[in-house]
Design a protein around this motif. Structure first.
Motif, mmCIF file in Angstrom:
data_model
loop_
_atom_site.group_PDB
_atom_site.id
_atom_site.type_symbol
_atom_site.label_atom_id
_atom_site.label_comp_id
_atom_site.label_asym_id
_atom_site.label_seq_id
_atom_site.Cartn_x
_atom_site.Cartn_y
_atom_site.Cartn_z
ATOM 1 N N VAL A 145 0.739 -1.126 0.049
ATOM 2 C CA VAL A 145 -0.122 -0.009 -0.159
ATOM 3 C C VAL A 145 0.833 1.297 0.038
ATOM 4 C CG1 VAL A 145 -1.870 1.190 1.313
ATOM 5 C CG2 VAL A 145 -1.831 -1.307 1.256
ATOM 6 N N ASN A 146 0.830 1.865 -1.207
ATOM 7 C CA ASN A 146 1.887 2.832 -1.076
ATOM 8 C C ASN A 146 1.194 4.335 -1.906
ATOM 9 O OD1 ASN A 146 1.813 2.216 -4.088
ATOM 10 N ND2 ASN A 146 3.657 1.060 -4.026
ATOM 11 N N SER A 147 0.073 4.312 -1.995
ATOM 12 C CA SER A 147 -0.440 5.424 -2.473
ATOM 13 C C SER A 147 -1.898 5.364 -1.902
ATOM 14 C CB SER A 147 -0.616 5.464 -3.961
ATOM 15 O OG SER A 147 -1.623 4.439 -4.424
ATOM 16 N N HIS A 148 -2.351 6.806 -1.813
ATOM 17 C CA HIS A 148 -3.729 7.129 -1.234
ATOM 18 C C HIS A 148 -4.713 6.966 -2.167
ATOM 19 C CE1 HIS A 148 -3.042 11.018 -3.007
ATOM 20 N NE2 HIS A 148 -4.499 11.219 -3.116
ATOM 21 N N LEU A 149 -5.975 6.862 -1.428
ATOM 22 C CA LEU A 149 -7.381 6.758 -2.159
ATOM 23 C C LEU A 149 -8.143 7.761 -1.714
ATOM 24 C CD1 LEU A 149 -9.113 5.480 -4.191
ATOM 25 C CD2 LEU A 149 -9.969 4.144 -2.351
ATOM 26 N N ASP A 150 -8.717 8.763 -2.352
ATOM 27 C CA ASP A 150 -9.397 9.860 -2.235
ATOM 28 C C ASP A 150 -10.945 9.602 -1.716
ATOM 29 O OD1 ASP A 150 -10.887 12.254 -1.841
ATOM 30 O OD2 ASP A 150 -9.979 13.126 -3.764
ATOM 31 N N MET A 151 -11.188 9.761 -0.523
ATOM 32 C CA MET A 151 -12.557 9.115 -0.139
ATOM 33 C C MET A 151 -13.632 10.364 -0.185
ATOM 34 S SD MET A 151 -11.707 6.002 0.546
ATOM 35 C CE MET A 151 -13.340 5.704 1.354
ATOM 36 N N LEU A 298 -12.002 -13.854 5.877
ATOM 37 C CA LEU A 298 -12.921 -12.906 4.905
ATOM 38 C C LEU A 298 -12.152 -11.709 4.653
ATOM 39 C CD1 LEU A 298 -15.630 -12.070 3.610
ATOM 40 C CD2 LEU A 298 -16.100 -10.992 5.843
ATOM 41 N N VAL A 299 -11.572 -10.975 5.637
ATOM 42 C CA VAL A 299 -10.992 -9.413 5.405
ATOM 43 C C VAL A 299 -9.386 -9.837 4.824
ATOM 44 C CG1 VAL A 299 -12.150 -8.593 7.394
ATOM 45 C CG2 VAL A 299 -10.005 -9.530 7.823
ATOM 46 N N GLU A 300 -8.936 -10.889 4.952
ATOM 47 C CA GLU A 300 -7.682 -10.996 4.166
ATOM 48 C C GLU A 300 -7.914 -11.250 2.630
ATOM 49 O OE1 GLU A 300 -4.389 -10.885 5.023
ATOM 50 O OE2 GLU A 300 -4.682 -10.156 7.084
ATOM 51 N N ARG A 301 -9.028 -11.521 2.354
ATOM 52 C CA ARG A 301 -9.203 -11.429 0.701
ATOM 53 C C ARG A 301 -9.100 -10.181 0.093
ATOM 54 N NH1 ARG A 301 -14.258 -15.216 -0.140
ATOM 55 N NH2 ARG A 301 -13.987 -14.527 -2.287
ATOM 56 N N ALA A 302 -9.446 -9.053 0.975
ATOM 57 C CA ALA A 302 -9.346 -7.592 0.342
ATOM 58 C C ALA A 302 -7.884 -7.434 0.309
ATOM 59 C CB ALA A 302 -9.913 -6.603 1.366
ATOM 60 N N GLY A 303 -7.655 -6.035 -0.170
ATOM 61 C CA GLY A 303 -6.034 -5.863 -0.230
ATOM 62 C C GLY A 303 -5.892 -6.025 -1.833
ATOM 63 N N VAL A 365 -1.513 2.832 7.903
ATOM 64 C CA VAL A 365 -0.837 2.961 6.620
ATOM 65 C C VAL A 365 -0.398 4.367 6.283
ATOM 66 C CG1 VAL A 365 -1.473 0.816 5.681
ATOM 67 C CG2 VAL A 365 -2.545 3.045 4.964
ATOM 68 N N MET A 366 -1.030 5.265 6.952
ATOM 69 C CA MET A 366 -0.685 6.801 6.663
ATOM 70 C C MET A 366 0.715 7.196 6.715
ATOM 71 S SD MET A 366 -2.643 10.127 8.449
ATOM 72 C CE MET A 366 -2.348 11.782 8.022
#
Length: 454
Positions: A145-151, A298-303, A365-366
């Protein structure tokens, strides 16, 4: 006189009804007992996770799944209501492929917990087929994870920045603006595809979320999977797996995908109902051990995956019953996620929206995805806010004397500006650049005020 010539016997025999591929025999079982939501069957040769049909009468049958077995008894749980089932009802294994059709045509659609369209817009016609389960990704093969996602939400973008491929929890009690905040993320985030899972929520809230919170604009890039509270626990569990599988598909297609699941707690409660129904012993506050085993699965499938193109960012809401942050599901989720955003009932009651408690919230991760100057600015804002909150009771009752502590004086002066920065209307969009600029402007004003005071 010699007998007439006759061809050999092999040439005279004819082959009738030659079957090159004879049909496989289907071994049926029968129901012998029903206790609560669980059916017990014998004569079934179906593995755990396999599907079957329970024949109620000539015109009606119900799909069920194998959830366990003991000796020669197989435990089944149905996806729908079982009214009318009798002892001796036939159990027929489902042998055909149970894949789910997915594709770009799903955007804007609303889907039920088992993959059927429930929006009245016709059947789903996807280009590809996927399963509910996927093989776990080797941790060393994941892209970092090396870039941000604008929410699209200023407080989250600036103070608890979400990264592409991060898994983060949204911890909230009931009635503090959780659904509205999810709707804002769906509409205003820069993700190309948003998959929304409404798992175990009230049926009224499903339509309200789609029509009023999400709206026509938000639905254009969203896929909604709805399995409300009146669905069977198996269907709710299936709905959570379905929205994860669909999000994985779009990630693997190279899309920046955002998964919003509301809620992880309802998923855990569905698994608790299933576990207890098949005889699993309760452990922590009534939750059997299988619940805490399935949450990370379940949550480890994300990313992020091996591919450098797509990403799958996931936000899971976690219900804190009675605003108890030490609830077992909340505690387990906090340990396996990459950060948590906490919504405060006190702030919601004060009319502060979004009611994000910046003291209790953090993105792990910030530090890796924002510049050092941005991180330092976020720390300054949190320090000013925390200093005021620690002395708020004294300030409100008039027990604090101005001049006693210059830092508290400064926090009191800056709170109106800081509250204006943290609040955002539910129809107001604040992109990444606007949020960072507002944060820098806020700190410049504070620095100028501090210099003037000195």
């Amino acid at each position: 006189m010699s007998p007439p010539h006759r061809p050999p016997l092999a040439n005279r025999l004819q082959r009738f009804n030659v079957i090159d591929h004879p049909p496989k025999l289907v071994v049926e079982g029968k129901i012998i007992r029903m206790v609560g939501m669980t059916l017990e069957a014998v004569g079934c040769n179906i593995p755990v996770g396999g599907r079957c049909l329970v024949v109620i009468n000539e015109e009606n049958n119900v799909e069920a799944e194998v959830v366990g077995f003991a000796d020669k008894v197989t435990y089944l749980m149905a996806f729908d209501q079982l009214s009318g089932v009798n002892v001796g009802a036939r159990v027929i294994p489902i042998t055909h492929d149970l894949g789910i059709r997915v594709g770009r045509s799903m955007l804007g659609r609303v889907i039920g917990g088992t993959g059927e369209a429930i929006d009245g817009l016709g059947p789903l016609n996807g280009e590809d087929t996927i399963g509910l389960y996927s093989a776990p990704i080797n941790p060393l093969d994941r892209q970092p994870v090396n870039s941000h996602l604008d929410m699209g939400v200023r407080a989250i973008n600036t103070l608890m920045t979400v990264g592409r491929g991060q898994r983060i929890g949204l911890f909230a009690g009931s009635g503090v603006g959780k659904s509205v905040l999810l709707g804002m993320m769906t509409k205003y985030s820069t993700a190309e595809v948003v998959v929304v899972g409404l798992i175990g929520e009230r049926g009224r809230e499903v339509k309200e979320f789609i029509e009023h919170i999400l709206g026509p604009e938000g639905r254009k890039k969203a896929i909604v999977i709805a399995s409300p509270a009146d669905d069977s626990p198996l269907k709710r569990l299936n709905g959570a797996l379905l929205c994860t599988a669909i999000a994985e598909y779009f990630r693997d297609q190279g899309k920046d995908t955002l998964l919003l699941m509301d809620s992880l707690t309802r998923y855990a409660q569905a698994q608790r109902e299933i576990g207890l129904a098949v005889g699993e012993p309760p452990a922590t506050k009534g939750y059997p051990p299988s619940v805490f085993a399935k949450l990370p699965q379940l949550v480890e499938r994300a990313g992020n995956s091996k591919s450098k193109k797509g990403s799958l960012t996931a936000i899971y809401t976690v219900l804190t019953e009675g605003d108890d942050q030490q609830d077992p599901i909340a505690d387990a989720a906090r340990a396996i996620l990459d950060g948590h955003i906490v919504l405060s009932r006190r702030l919601a009651e004060e009319g502060h929206f979004p009611a994000v408690d910046i003291e209790s919230s953090i993105s792990r991760v910030m530090p890796q995805i924002v510049p050092e100057a941005h991180l330092a600015n976020a720390v300054k804002i949190k320090q000013i806010y925390s200093r005021y909150q620690q002395n708020k009771d004294l300030i409100l009752v008039g027990a604090y004397a101005k001049g006693s502590d210059p830092q508290i004086d400064f926090a009191i002066e800056q709170m109106p500006l800081l509250q204006g920065f943290l609040q955002q209307g539910m129809t107001e969009k604040s992109n990444w650049q606007q949020g960072v600029a507002a944060m820098e402007e806020l700190l410049r004003a504070q620095d100028a005020s501090n210099v003037a005071t000195l």
